[in-house]
Each structure stands twice: as C-alpha cells, then as structure tokens.
Enzyme design. Sequence first.
Site, mmCIF file in Angstrom:
data_model
loop_
_atom_site.group_PDB
_atom_site.id
_atom_site.type_symbol
_atom_site.label_atom_id
_atom_site.label_comp_id
_atom_site.label_asym_id
_atom_site.label_seq_id
_atom_site.Cartn_x
_atom_site.Cartn_y
_atom_site.Cartn_z
ATOM 1 N N PHE A 182 4.087 -5.175 -1.408
ATOM 2 C CA PHE A 182 5.063 -4.105 -1.236
ATOM 3 C C PHE A 182 6.348 -4.541 -1.940
ATOM 4 C CE2 PHE A 182 8.062 -1.891 1.810
ATOM 5 C CZ PHE A 182 7.670 -0.610 1.495
ATOM 6 N N TYR A 220 6.200 0.712 13.550
ATOM 7 C CA TYR A 220 6.347 2.180 13.500
ATOM 8 C C TYR A 220 5.242 2.876 12.719
ATOM 9 C CZ TYR A 220 8.871 0.764 9.219
ATOM 10 O OH TYR A 220 9.236 0.173 8.035
ATOM 11 N N LYS A 221 4.277 2.108 12.202
ATOM 12 C CA LYS A 221 3.169 2.736 11.465
ATOM 13 C C LYS A 221 2.020 2.973 12.449
ATOM 14 C CE LYS A 221 4.987 1.012 7.156
ATOM 15 N NZ LYS A 221 5.071 -0.101 6.206
ATOM 16 N N ARG A 232 -1.572 9.024 -0.882
ATOM 17 C CA ARG A 232 -2.206 8.260 0.204
ATOM 18 C C ARG A 232 -2.590 9.198 1.341
ATOM 19 N NH1 ARG A 232 1.661 3.228 1.723
ATOM 20 N NH2 ARG A 232 2.962 4.959 2.446
#
Length: 415
Positions: free
Chosen positions: A125, A226-227, A375
């Site tokens: 990332f 938070y995913k 995605r």
Amino acid sequence: MTTRRRAEELDQADLLADFREQFVITDPGLLYLDGNSLGRLPKRTIEAVETALHGEWGDRLVRAWPETWIEQPRRIGADLAGLIGAQPDEVLLADQTSINLYKLAVAALRARAPRRTVLTDSGNFPSDSYVLSGAAADAGGSIRIVNTDPVAPSSDAVGALLDDEVALVSMSHVNYKSGALHDMAAVTAAARSAGALSLWDLSHSVGAVPIDLNGAGVDLAVGCTYKYLNGGPGAPAFLFVARHLQEELEQPIHGWWGHADMFAFEGDYHPAPGIDRFAVGTIPVLSMVGAREGIALTAEAGIEAIRTKSMAITSFMTDLFDELPAEFGFIFGSPRDPARRGSHVSLRHPDGYQIAQALIRDDVVPDFRAPDVIRLGAAPLYTRFVDVWDAFARLRTIMESGSYRTFPKARARVT
Ligand SMILES: *Cc1c(COP(=O)(O)O)cnc(C)c1O
C-alpha cells in the site's frame, strides 16, 4: 449461466446469513461491495457508544478513566489476539495504522543497527511505502523494493533481495489491489534466516482471513479495525509485538501512555514493560468502543466460518466474471485460486474509473484504485450471494448500454 436462483440457494445454505441482521442497513437496494474499505455499522455499536457517552462520559466523567477506559487498549487487544494467532499480551489498540507502522519500523531499525535497509515489495500500500521510506531515512538508510507479481507474489523473489544490510522486511499480507495473499510464513522465515525482523500489515486480511502470527514466527504486525472488523471510520488501529521482542525494542515516540508509571509525572522517560510501551497518548475512547464491538462480533462469528464464506463468495464472483462477454474488455486482476486471495477481487479495465462511477449511480458501491482497478469486496458477515449476482447484472447492463461513457475520466478526491 449462473442464475439468480443459484445465488438464493447459496444464501439459504449460508451459515453466517443471520449476521446480516446485526448491521444497520438503511437502504436494502444498495449493493455495498466496499466493506474492505469501510465496514458497515453493527447495531450493537450504537448501544455501546451510547453507554460510553451517557453512562461513562456523561455520568462518570473523569472517574471513567480508571474504571474502564484506561484498560481499553490492552483489553481490546487481547480480544483481537485470538483472531490473529497472538497471545493476549502481544496486541495493543493504538493510534492509526500508518503511525503504528512508523513506530514499529523505527524500533526494528534501531534494534538491528547498523543494518538500515527496509525491504518491501511493489505490491505494498503506498502509504506503507512512504512510511517505511521515511523510517529508513531516519536511520540513514532507504527502502529496497522487490518487484513482485501482483497476482502471484513469490517468497523466493523476496528471499533473493535479502542480505546483511536488511534490518526489516515489511509487506502487506493481502495486496490492496489484487487481493493476493503473501505467504506470510515463508517470507517471515526468509527474513529471520537473513537476520532481519518482519513487520506485516494486516489491514486487508484481519477479520477476513485466519492469521497465525505466532505460528508463522512473525515479529511485528499492524492493521486497522475499520475494514473487515467493522470498527467504524477512523477507529483506532492495532499493533502486535512478539513477546520475546517487547523488552528489546524501543519505540521512537516517547509519550506518557508508554511510560512505566504514567501518573508519576517523572522528568525522565522510562518505557513501560511489555506491550504498553508501544502506546503514545490519550486514546479516542468513543472510537475504541466501535473497534471493541466490531472485534467481538467477528469473534462470535468465528474466523474459520468467515473464511469459508469469503472463499465461496469470491469464487461466486469469479464464476460470474467468467460469464461476462470477453468483448467487454475486463481483465481478472486477482488470483484465480480462492486460497491465494483475501476477500476482494479486482476487475481491471482501461475505463475502470468511469465504470465504477456508473456502478455507484446504479446503487452498486465498489471502489476504484488507479489506474484501472475496480475492487469488489465481500464482507462475509453481511454480503449476500444475491448482492453479488445483482451487482454483476447491473455491471452487464452498464457495459451493454455503454452508459458509463457519460462519466468524466478524471478521478474525484475520495474514491
Ligand atoms: C487501509 C490500509 C491502511 C490505512 O492506514 P491508516 O493509517 O488507517 O490511514 C494502511 N495500510 C494498508 C495496507 C491498508 O490497507
């Protein structure tokens, strides 16, 4: 052709189907396929935040610190430990992923001096690469980037770039674009045998993929809540430090929360024993509550059941992808084997940004990652097989009509 009836049958057989009712779903027509970026709001979080607001902040005021709040980072960390193959005293909730990555990378570089190279890969990332290169620069070193195949990352390619300059190997467990899983155990073992420490970013795997940090011999890890953990926007991240390293490592941000006796207000910094030394400052209590509830809900469902559904639903996506006419021009951007990917698949297309906009107009929420990746995330606790079927049906209509061409080719600021 896969029928909608087939999707309904798969939903009926889904052992986790009931969990969907535990989430706030205000718009049943919305096909939300972006739980890999921001998970949905669990109903129990509303109640828990209300308790923290009224019962704790409103009523107990500062007394709530010793009564409950101060223990949160360690207590929630212990709950999370079971999902990532760690011991309860090896995990702490703190700060944000990027900040934890920095703290642990600097600590690792100091512990392995005079080595000062950080090895990462081209699939990491970007924020992680920025942080790692900043941390390496602080140590007078730099990052070295392994060019990995985004769909089939090879641990041998990582091993080939290891030498006695490398202090730290740091990668993302799941590639944020392709969804490909790194072989955590193999990369970690290669790092160790070259004398380097390992630091994994679990942001895209935690809550979706079983992780065995202790089993793989991992030294350090970070990730966000938070995913797939549904902790809420900006919920605090976590960090993991293997027990045997906790006393050896010195993290660079000396805050009172990491002090051996924070309320002694001594003039000098003395790091706390154990995992506490990796804390810095006051925690965001209300956001911690969201993380706690999301983690508890995930633990209730069980990570093995979550993984089983995740593989089934991303495989369903693969089947539907294979039925799209080749002339639409999509490339499948993820590993074909569900065992080699996390819980999202990516469809690549030169007009991907416009297509993603058209999907959003038609109440399908994927996300887009430049230059050409759409995605589609499957959050096993609330994504249904029919959601996926309907999303592909809408995609098909968009491609057949060419309606996506009316959208601008330029990206908005938040995608
Ligand atoms: C989501 C994500 C992050 C997020 O970092 P923040 O500090 O929370 O902004 C970091 N790394 C990876 C691999 C991610 O997927």
